[in-house]
Design a protein around this motif. Sequence first.
Motif, PDB file in Angstrom:
ATOM      1  N   LYS A  89      15.675  22.249  27.224  1.00  0.00           N
ATOM      2  CA  LYS A  89      14.404  22.599  27.862  1.00  0.00           C
ATOM      3  C   LYS A  89      13.849  21.409  28.641  1.00  0.00           C
ATOM      4  CE  LYS A  89       9.773  24.380  26.831  1.00  0.00           C
ATOM      5  NZ  LYS A  89       8.815  24.766  25.751  1.00  0.00           N
ATOM      6  N   LYS A  90      13.922  20.216  28.034  1.00  0.00           N
ATOM      7  CA  LYS A  90      13.439  19.003  28.705  1.00  0.00           C
ATOM      8  C   LYS A  90      14.256  18.717  29.956  1.00  0.00           C
ATOM      9  CE  LYS A  90      12.412  14.114  27.987  1.00  0.00           C
ATOM     10  NZ  LYS A  90      12.416  12.967  27.044  1.00  0.00           N
ATOM     11  N   ALA A  91      15.570  18.915  29.883  1.00  0.00           N
ATOM     12  CA  ALA A  91      16.449  18.674  31.026  1.00  0.00           C
ATOM     13  C   ALA A  91      16.132  19.633  32.172  1.00  0.00           C
ATOM     14  CB  ALA A  91      17.906  18.819  30.605  1.00  0.00           C
ATOM     15  N   ILE A  92      15.936  20.894  31.843  1.00  0.00           N
ATOM     16  CA  ILE A  92      15.635  21.913  32.867  1.00  0.00           C
ATOM     17  C   ILE A  92      14.304  21.598  33.545  1.00  0.00           C
ATOM     18  CG2 ILE A  92      15.033  24.347  33.212  1.00  0.00           C
ATOM     19  CD1 ILE A  92      17.125  24.995  31.007  1.00  0.00           C
ATOM     20  N   PRO A 130      18.347  13.068  26.459  1.00  0.00           N
ATOM     21  CA  PRO A 130      18.459  13.769  25.169  1.00  0.00           C
ATOM     22  C   PRO A 130      19.543  14.842  25.149  1.00  0.00           C
ATOM     23  CG  PRO A 130      16.161  13.484  25.756  1.00  0.00           C
ATOM     24  CD  PRO A 130      16.956  13.074  26.957  1.00  0.00           C
ATOM     25  N   LEU A 131      19.680  15.606  26.261  1.00  0.00           N
ATOM     26  CA  LEU A 131      20.703  16.644  26.312  1.00  0.00           C
ATOM     27  C   LEU A 131      22.094  16.027  26.342  1.00  0.00           C
ATOM     28  CD1 LEU A 131      21.529  19.582  26.442  1.00  0.00           C
ATOM     29  CD2 LEU A 131      21.209  19.529  28.930  1.00  0.00           C
ATOM     30  N   ARG A 132      22.255  14.940  27.096  1.00  0.00           N
ATOM     31  CA  ARG A 132      23.538  14.251  27.146  1.00  0.00           C
ATOM     32  C   ARG A 132      23.917  13.733  25.751  1.00  0.00           C
ATOM     33  NH1 ARG A 132      28.534  14.085  28.484  1.00  0.00           N
ATOM     34  NH2 ARG A 132      29.429  12.023  28.450  1.00  0.00           N
ATOM     35  N   ASP A 133      22.929  13.188  25.027  1.00  0.00           N
ATOM     36  CA  ASP A 133      23.188  12.707  23.661  1.00  0.00           C
ATOM     37  C   ASP A 133      23.664  13.844  22.763  1.00  0.00           C
ATOM     38  OD1 ASP A 133      22.506  10.123  24.272  1.00  0.00           O
ATOM     39  OD2 ASP A 133      20.448  10.263  23.521  1.00  0.00           O
ATOM     40  N   ILE A 134      22.971  14.986  22.872  1.00  0.00           N
ATOM     41  CA  ILE A 134      23.327  16.154  22.063  1.00  0.00           C
ATOM     42  C   ILE A 134      24.750  16.620  22.378  1.00  0.00           C
ATOM     43  CG2 ILE A 134      22.903  18.650  21.877  1.00  0.00           C
ATOM     44  CD1 ILE A 134      21.025  17.284  20.125  1.00  0.00           C
ATOM     45  N   SER A 140      21.952  25.301  38.030  1.00  0.00           N
ATOM     46  CA  SER A 140      22.569  26.603  37.751  1.00  0.00           C
ATOM     47  C   SER A 140      23.338  26.610  36.438  1.00  0.00           C
ATOM     48  CB  SER A 140      23.518  26.995  38.896  1.00  0.00           C
ATOM     49  OG  SER A 140      24.555  26.038  39.031  1.00  0.00           O
ATOM     50  N   ASN A 141      23.781  25.416  35.981  1.00  0.00           N
ATOM     51  CA  ASN A 141      24.563  25.351  34.742  1.00  0.00           C
ATOM     52  C   ASN A 141      24.491  23.944  34.151  1.00  0.00           C
ATOM     53  OD1 ASN A 141      26.394  25.526  32.663  1.00  0.00           O
ATOM     54  ND2 ASN A 141      28.152  26.037  33.934  1.00  0.00           N
ATOM     55  N   THR A 142      23.799  23.823  33.008  1.00  0.00           N
ATOM     56  CA  THR A 142      23.653  22.512  32.368  1.00  0.00           C
ATOM     57  C   THR A 142      24.826  22.240  31.413  1.00  0.00           C
ATOM     58  OG1 THR A 142      22.256  23.518  30.661  1.00  0.00           O
ATOM     59  CG2 THR A 142      21.130  22.418  32.517  1.00  0.00           C
ATOM     60  N   LYS A 157      19.090  20.874  20.120  1.00  0.00           N
ATOM     61  CA  LYS A 157      19.781  21.110  21.381  1.00  0.00           C
ATOM     62  C   LYS A 157      18.929  21.959  22.326  1.00  0.00           C
ATOM     63  CE  LYS A 157      24.269  22.487  23.235  1.00  0.00           C
ATOM     64  NZ  LYS A 157      25.643  22.920  22.899  1.00  0.00           N
ATOM     65  N   ILE A 158      18.276  22.978  21.773  1.00  0.00           N
ATOM     66  CA  ILE A 158      17.401  23.841  22.578  1.00  0.00           C
ATOM     67  C   ILE A 158      16.266  23.035  23.197  1.00  0.00           C
ATOM     68  CG2 ILE A 158      15.724  25.735  22.457  1.00  0.00           C
ATOM     69  CD1 ILE A 158      17.563  27.004  20.299  1.00  0.00           C
TER      70      ILE A 158
END
Length: 261
Positions: A116-119, A76-80, A27-29, A111-112
């Motif tokens: 997207k990869k995380a979702i 990748p999202l955590r790194d960003i 619901s919220n990354t 970041k986008i």
Amino acid sequence: MLKIQSLSNTLSKTWISYENQVHLCRSNTSTRNIHQLRISTQRLEAVLTLINGLRSTHDSKHIIFMIKKVRKSLGPLRDIQVESGSLKNMRNEKIGDQKEKKFLAFFAKKKIKAKKKAIEGLREVSLKRENSQIKKLLKKVESIESPENKKKIQSQLEEKVKSTVLKFNIQMKKTNPEIVDEIHRLRILAKKLRYQGECLNSLTGANRYDLANLKIVQKVTGKIQNDHVMLNTLDHFLSKNKKKENLKANLLRDRVAISQS
């Protein structure tokens, strides 16, 4: 004195925490949600690894495989999100030159892509199937938990943790602080040892493992690794753009390189 918990109770609580964090991230990354989910996967993996030391099962191995896959998709999202902290000063400065805004635009696109990869990774999580496997595993663990088996179980778990301690000590002795891959391996082992130690401490009700120093190791190696990730991003950007036209990106790179050193 810590509150004593059974292994099955520890597994159940750790699974519920992981399950809740998956729902929160779907619901919220946010930075906090992603960070907490990655911690939940590491804690769950530590408990499952200890259980495998008692009774290896296909269910536990499959869940470990899946949560590693989830953690990797969130990487990748955590790194960003970590890199964003390094960019606060740059964002707060008045950037009037269009060329100086290139890096922020480059970072935003990255970041986008990471989000997207995380979702996509979170969508692939099959909580219903994994929940069924956890229930089967809980029954198997409960079947061997008894007052008579308590000492035997603790002894087997201690041997498993001692094995991780040995791997950690070997890696620490041979780690060169200037080689980031070695720092990364040390950090992974520090996390494994810390969460396995937490689990064993809760089973015995005593602080048998000093986890404070492991937190320090995680913090120091994490800072080196985070700087390395930021340097890679800056180098990637500067390799495609003229360095002399992107002075702020160059200055940021210099600051990060000094910090890493």
